[in-house]
Design a protein around this motif. Structure first.
Motif, PDB file in Angstrom:
ATOM      1  N   GLY A 211       0.885  -1.287  -0.040  1.00  0.00           N
ATOM      2  CA  GLY A 211       0.029  -0.020  -0.053  1.00  0.00           C
ATOM      3  C   GLY A 211       0.815   1.160  -0.157  1.00  0.00           C
ATOM      4  N   VAL A 212       0.017   2.435   0.237  1.00  0.00           N
ATOM      5  CA  VAL A 212       0.736   3.854   0.226  1.00  0.00           C
ATOM      6  C   VAL A 212       0.024   4.774   1.105  1.00  0.00           C
ATOM      7  N   VAL A 213       0.722   5.395   1.885  1.00  0.00           N
ATOM      8  CA  VAL A 213       0.293   6.679   2.687  1.00  0.00           C
ATOM      9  C   VAL A 213       0.516   7.659   1.959  1.00  0.00           C
ATOM     10  N   GLY A 214      -0.468   8.645   1.731  1.00  0.00           N
ATOM     11  CA  GLY A 214       0.060   9.874   0.778  1.00  0.00           C
ATOM     12  C   GLY A 214       0.269   9.425  -0.437  1.00  0.00           C
ATOM     13  N   ALA A 215       1.201  10.424  -1.211  1.00  0.00           N
ATOM     14  CA  ALA A 215       1.664  10.232  -2.391  1.00  0.00           C
ATOM     15  C   ALA A 215       2.524   9.137  -2.634  1.00  0.00           C
ATOM     16  N   ARG A 216       3.669   8.917  -1.812  1.00  0.00           N
ATOM     17  CA  ARG A 216       4.651   7.832  -2.337  1.00  0.00           C
ATOM     18  C   ARG A 216       5.256   7.341  -0.942  1.00  0.00           C
ATOM     19  N   ALA A 217       4.549   7.157   0.148  1.00  0.00           N
ATOM     20  CA  ALA A 217       5.147   6.469   1.223  1.00  0.00           C
ATOM     21  C   ALA A 217       4.629   4.897   1.144  1.00  0.00           C
ATOM     22  N   TYR A 218       5.223   3.979   0.515  1.00  0.00           N
ATOM     23  CA  TYR A 218       4.866   2.796   0.099  1.00  0.00           C
ATOM     24  C   TYR A 218       5.231   1.802   1.556  1.00  0.00           C
ATOM     25  N   ILE A 219       4.183   0.891   1.747  1.00  0.00           N
ATOM     26  CA  ILE A 219       4.164   0.187   3.089  1.00  0.00           C
ATOM     27  C   ILE A 219       4.007  -1.174   2.870  1.00  0.00           C
ATOM     28  N   ASP A 220       4.574  -2.055   3.485  1.00  0.00           N
ATOM     29  CA  ASP A 220       4.002  -3.525   3.424  1.00  0.00           C
ATOM     30  C   ASP A 220       3.160  -3.702   4.649  1.00  0.00           C
ATOM     31  N   MET A 221       2.198  -4.293   4.976  1.00  0.00           N
ATOM     32  CA  MET A 221       1.463  -4.763   6.002  1.00  0.00           C
ATOM     33  C   MET A 221       0.721  -6.230   6.000  1.00  0.00           C
ATOM     34  N   ASN A 222       1.015  -6.589   7.221  1.00  0.00           N
ATOM     35  CA  ASN A 222       0.490  -7.793   7.466  1.00  0.00           C
ATOM     36  C   ASN A 222      -0.745  -7.810   8.769  1.00  0.00           C
ATOM     37  N   LEU A 223      -1.904  -8.549   8.275  1.00  0.00           N
ATOM     38  CA  LEU A 223      -2.954  -8.346   9.254  1.00  0.00           C
ATOM     39  C   LEU A 223      -3.489  -9.756   9.698  1.00  0.00           C
ATOM     40  N   ASN A 224      -3.703  -9.940  10.952  1.00  0.00           N
ATOM     41  CA  ASN A 224      -4.381 -11.211  11.390  1.00  0.00           C
ATOM     42  C   ASN A 224      -5.582 -10.920  11.944  1.00  0.00           C
ATOM     43  N   VAL A 225      -6.756 -11.531  11.333  1.00  0.00           N
ATOM     44  CA  VAL A 225      -8.101 -11.167  11.883  1.00  0.00           C
ATOM     45  C   VAL A 225      -8.766 -12.443  12.399  1.00  0.00           C
TER      46      VAL A 225
END
Length: 304
Positions: A211-225
């Motif tokens: 994903g991305v926050v703002g214009a170009r702060a790219y992220i990887d995220m792991n979610l356990n639900v």
């Protein structure tokens, strides 16, 4: 010029994501495995499904990745156009089959020192075929029939590549893939590609997003639900420092995720959003509410 640019680009290899799993070793994490000898085998039994699928000579590397439980064969070429074939696999009637193939490659004509690498993407839909040693020849033949349009090339810093699709009935469609290129000089971050489609809810399970926050702060995220409760971690690709997260999702797909990235584990921000067809979209707000930025999270992997 372009050859010089591509040589310089070679030092910028794809970032390593904690989300996808490399199924090249016998560690018990994968139902399918790719052996050092290039055979595709069942992880539990060691049964050989295909011999030599990983032996593609000195000009290509083959790997087997797992995205959100989905297995994907990847062939990365070291030729100038950096052609990368991706074949998603699925189980059908007790056999591993594939019904599509992607090719990503650099448009040498449209790339330059100024704009960087311009990536194209095409997808061929194929009648269900049991995995065999001819998978790469078949994938190249089918994706080679599709011409990528210049207007669909990647354009950094946008993380999107518009995929051209050709079906058996010659109907043309398009698909978007989220490809978090760290810079205009980056090679394809294969283990962070997110072409997966999302639903309207997050059921119990484990999810990996790019994903991305703002214009170009790219992220990887792991979610356990589990039971509408969310926990996990994420990091900004440039910083690669894990940040703990905790939150919840309601029955309407509304999501709130709090991040705890302070030096003492304190609250540093909140993601408020909702689940939709693309993924999770919404607004990230800093802990002191001084900053509000849009965000998007797209499931890693490829459509079923």
């Amino acid at each position: 010029m372009i050859k010089k640019m591509l040589c310089v680009f070679a030092i910028f290899w794809s970032t390593t994501s904690f989300s996808s799993v490399d199924c090249g070793g016998n560690d018990g994490k994968c139902a399918l495995q790719l052996t050092p000898a290039g055979a595709l085998i069942e992880g539990a039994t060691g049964k050989v499904l295909v011999q030599g699928i990983g032996n593609q000579g000195m000009l290509a590397d083959v790997s087997l990745l797992k995205f959100n439980g989905q297995y994907v064969l990847v062939r990365e070429s070291s030729t100038n156009d950096k052609s990368t074939l991706i074949v998603p696999l699925k189980m059908l009637n007790n056999s591993w089959v594939y019904d599509s193939a992607y090719e990503f490659s650099v448009s040498l004509i449209n790339s330059s020192d100024d704009v960087g690498m311009r990536w194209s993407g095409v997808k061929a839909k194929i009648a269900n075929h049991i995995i065999d040693s001819g998978v790469w020849d078949r994938a190249y033949a089918e994706t080679g029939k599709i011409a990528a349009k210049n207007e669909r090339l990647s354009k950094w810093p946008s993380p999107w590549i518009d995929i051209s699709i050709s079906e058996a009935n010659h109907k043309r469609e398009s698909e978007r893939c989220f490809v978090p290129l760290a810079s205009k000089d980056s090679l394809l971050p294969v283990d962070s590609i997110a072409c997966g489609a999302s639903g309207s809810e997050l059921a119990d399970g484990n999810y990996n997003f790019s994903g991305v926050v703002g214009a170009r702060a790219y992220i990887d995220m792991n979610l356990n639900v589990k039971n509408n409760h969310i926990n996990g971690r994420y990091f900004y690709i440039k910083e690669r420092k894990d940040i703990s997260i905790d939150g919840h999702v309601d029955g309407n797909g509304r999501v709130q995720i709090k991040e705890y990235g302070g030096p003492d584990g304190g609250l540093t921000g909140v993601f408020n959003g909702s689940v939709g067809k693309v993924g999770i979209t919404g607004t990230w707000t800093s802990a002191m509410k001084a900053r509000n930025l849009p965000f998007i999270l797209v499931p890693q992997g490829f459509p079923d």
